[in-house]
Design a protein around this motif. Sequence first.
Motif, PDB file in Angstrom:
ATOM      1  N   LYS A   4       0.844  -1.187   0.000  1.00 29.30           N
ATOM      2  CA  LYS A   4       0.000   0.000   0.000  1.00 29.30           C
ATOM      3  C   LYS A   4       0.884   1.243   0.000  1.00 29.30           C
ATOM      4  CE  LYS A   4      -3.752   2.331   2.355  1.00 29.30           C
ATOM      5  NZ  LYS A   4      -4.718   2.296   3.443  1.00 29.30           N
ATOM      6  N   ARG A  37      -0.820  -4.231  -6.226  1.00 30.83           N
ATOM      7  CA  ARG A  37      -1.692  -4.022  -5.063  1.00 30.83           C
ATOM      8  C   ARG A  37      -3.117  -4.488  -5.353  1.00 30.83           C
ATOM      9  NH1 ARG A  37      -2.035  -4.453   0.153  1.00 30.83           N
ATOM     10  NH2 ARG A  37      -3.530  -3.013   1.052  1.00 30.83           N
ATOM     11  N   GLU A  47      -9.974   0.762  -0.821  1.00 33.09           N
ATOM     12  CA  GLU A  47      -8.695   1.118  -1.444  1.00 33.09           C
ATOM     13  C   GLU A  47      -8.756   0.881  -2.953  1.00 33.09           C
ATOM     14  OE1 GLU A  47      -3.934   0.069  -1.217  1.00 33.09           O
ATOM     15  OE2 GLU A  47      -5.323  -1.000   0.107  1.00 33.09           O
TER      16      GLU A  47
END
Length: 65
Positions: A4, A37, A47
Amino acid sequence: MKNKQDWSEKYSAALLETNRKRLPLRIDEARTAILDRVREIPDTSKERQKLEYAMKILSALREAC
């Protein structure tokens, strides 16, 4: 958490790059980190929305250079 932070740092580096010759490399690095990711998080993650937005911005930045 490392990834992240990794994508976020590389994304910021691409946005802040002022050297036009290095910009494509910074964009590629950020895109790779973002895609890595995306593979790690669930589709429903908040996210994920940030990652999708970041990819759109990088695409626009690439078209502009």
